[in-house]
Write an enzyme that holds these catalytic residues in place. Structure first.
Site, PDB file in Angstrom:
ATOM      1  CG  HIS A   4      39.564  48.377  -5.882  1.00  0.00           C
ATOM      2  ND1 HIS A   4      40.063  48.599  -4.617  1.00  0.00           N
ATOM      3  CD2 HIS A   4      40.479  48.918  -6.732  1.00  0.00           C
ATOM      4  CE1 HIS A   4      41.211  49.246  -4.702  1.00  0.00           C
ATOM      5  NE2 HIS A   4      41.487  49.445  -5.975  1.00  0.00           N
ATOM      6  CG  ASP A  48      40.865  48.011  -0.501  1.00  0.00           C
ATOM      7  OD1 ASP A  48      39.917  47.999   0.305  1.00  0.00           O
ATOM      8  OD2 ASP A  48      40.773  47.618  -1.677  1.00  0.00           O
ATOM      9  CG  HIS A  65      38.118  44.683   1.950  1.00  0.00           C
ATOM     10  ND1 HIS A  65      37.434  45.861   1.700  1.00  0.00           N
ATOM     11  CD2 HIS A  65      37.464  44.083   2.969  1.00  0.00           C
ATOM     12  CE1 HIS A  65      36.409  45.957   2.519  1.00  0.00           C
ATOM     13  NE2 HIS A  65      36.398  44.890   3.308  1.00  0.00           N
ATOM     14  CG  ASP A 102      40.143  44.176  -3.246  1.00  0.00           C
ATOM     15  OD1 ASP A 102      39.372  43.666  -2.413  1.00  0.00           O
ATOM     16  OD2 ASP A 102      40.009  45.344  -3.669  1.00  0.00           O
ATOM     17  CG  HIS A 155      34.462  43.840  -5.356  1.00  0.00           C
ATOM     18  ND1 HIS A 155      34.130  44.875  -4.516  1.00  0.00           N
ATOM     19  CD2 HIS A 155      34.024  42.720  -4.745  1.00  0.00           C
ATOM     20  CE1 HIS A 155      33.518  44.399  -3.447  1.00  0.00           C
ATOM     21  NE2 HIS A 155      33.445  43.100  -3.556  1.00  0.00           N
ATOM     22  CG  ASP A 215      38.056  50.370  -1.851  1.00  0.00           C
ATOM     23  OD1 ASP A 215      37.197  51.067  -1.286  1.00  0.00           O
ATOM     24  OD2 ASP A 215      37.821  49.232  -2.292  1.00  0.00           O
ATOM     25  CG  ASP A 235      36.723  49.552   1.384  1.00  0.00           C
ATOM     26  OD1 ASP A 235      37.954  49.587   1.507  1.00  0.00           O
ATOM     27  OD2 ASP A 235      36.143  48.621   0.783  1.00  0.00           O
ATOM     28  CD  GLU A 263      34.411  49.085  -4.518  1.00  0.00           C
ATOM     29  OE1 GLU A 263      33.205  49.225  -4.245  1.00  0.00           O
ATOM     30  OE2 GLU A 263      34.867  48.087  -5.111  1.00  0.00           O
TER      31      GLU A 263
END
Length: 330
Positions: A111, A134, A136, A138, A165, A252, A254, A297
């Protein structure tokens, strides 16, 4: 409804930017994600939705790799020169497609690439807003690494955040100490021009950054509380209340629950369902404001073959949803 973005002229063209790159994160294999997604037939799938698709092969960045004889860390930043040069190259490619009236579809890769993709979008659409999906945020800065948590998963995430990332949003906003190697990144993304959906693993330093900068974020708590439809409406109302600003969607995988997309580098339980992830993509397409799209990702090296195939299939499905699959079949 109309089948094409108000920002994309007919014939609508999607330019696939394949970025097999893993230099911004610690787990090898994410560079294989774009290759698997293209091999799964994403070009033909998007053509089946009525898009003209441009794909001239993956960007392998051989010249950049060969020109770097060494890339020592800068503070906590690993591979800083490699990440900087690759993301700058991606920014030029994405910006070029946008200038041509095409919709860049960047398939990563880690990412950190969003530093380049969003920079490229903003070079054409300076008033664009970003929807960042996401687990996260980031948004770590050089200074924001956290030292207090004890779980093995949290420690792994902390280590990951020493890789770039975990930092692209802070670079795009100009937060934290300046790193000369990233001077090409213009702090063009305003704090009120990004909204997060799906957060559930955010460390203390990032929470502080989000609070202090009044950055809007919808965690999985809000998804559970309000439902994904209401969350997406609130997110769009925050960054694009009149539905007249260009949208860059950065997704992303995830963000999805690991039961949906198991083959990714930093999976976190309790994520978006298959339908919740697709609803976000469908709703963004429905605005007719989408000008750029990231899917990041997918890591085919981190699970067994059925799980890899499942994650790749979900990635392709998200891309189709963001580019109008629902509306092409009604």
């Amino acid at each position: 409804m109309a089948s094409t973005s108000r920002f994309i002229p007919e014939p609508k063209t999607a330019a696939i930017v394949g970025c097999p790159f893993s230099g911004g994160q610690p787990k090898a294999g994410v560079d294989r994600g774009p290759i698997h997604i293209v091999e799964a037939g994403i070009v033909q799938q998007l053509e089946g939705l009525g898009w003209k698709v441009k794909f001239d092969g993956h960007h392998e960045f051989e010249d950049i790799n060969s020109s770097l004889t060494s890339d020592p860390p800068i503070g906590l930043l690993k591979n800083p020169r490699l990440v900087s040069r690759v993301t700058e190259a991606v920014a030029k490619v994405v910006g070029g497609h946008a200038q041509n009236g095409e919709l860049p579809v960047t398939i990563g890769g880690d990412h950190s690439l969003a530093m380049g993709t969003i920079s490229g979008t903003l070079s054409k659409y300076p008033d664009a807003c970003v929807i960042w999906v996401d687990a996260h945020a980031d948004i770590n800065t050089v200074e924001s690494t956290d030292s207090g948590k004890t779980s093995l998963l949290t420690r792994a995430i902390r280590l990951a955040y020493r890789n770039i990332h975990g930092m692209p949003v802070s670079f795009l906003m100009g937060l934290g100490s300046k790193v000369p190697e990233f001077s090409w990144v213009k702090p063009a993304l305003k704090t009120d021009s990004i909204v997060y959906i799906g957060l559930r693993d955010v460390d203390a330093g990032e929470k502080k950054i989000l609070r202090e900068n009044n950055i809007k974020a919808f965690s999985m708590h809000e998804v559970d509380k309000y439902g994904i439809g209401k969350v997406v409406d609130m997110a769009l109302d925050h960054v694009n209340p009149n539905r007249d600003r260009p949208i860059h969607l950065s997704f992303d995988v995830d963000a999805l629950d690991p039961s949906v997309a198991p083959s990714t580098g930093t999976p976190v339980r309790g994520g978006l369902t298959f339908r919740e992830g697709h609803y976000i993509c469908e709703a963004v397409y429905e605005t007719q404001c989408l000008v750029a799209l990231d899917l990041m990702e997918v890591n085919p090296s981190l699970a067994d073959q059925p799980s890899v195939e499942q994650t790749v299939a979900v990635g392709c499905s998200l891309l189709r949803a963001a580019l109008g699959k629902l509306w092409s079949t009604l």
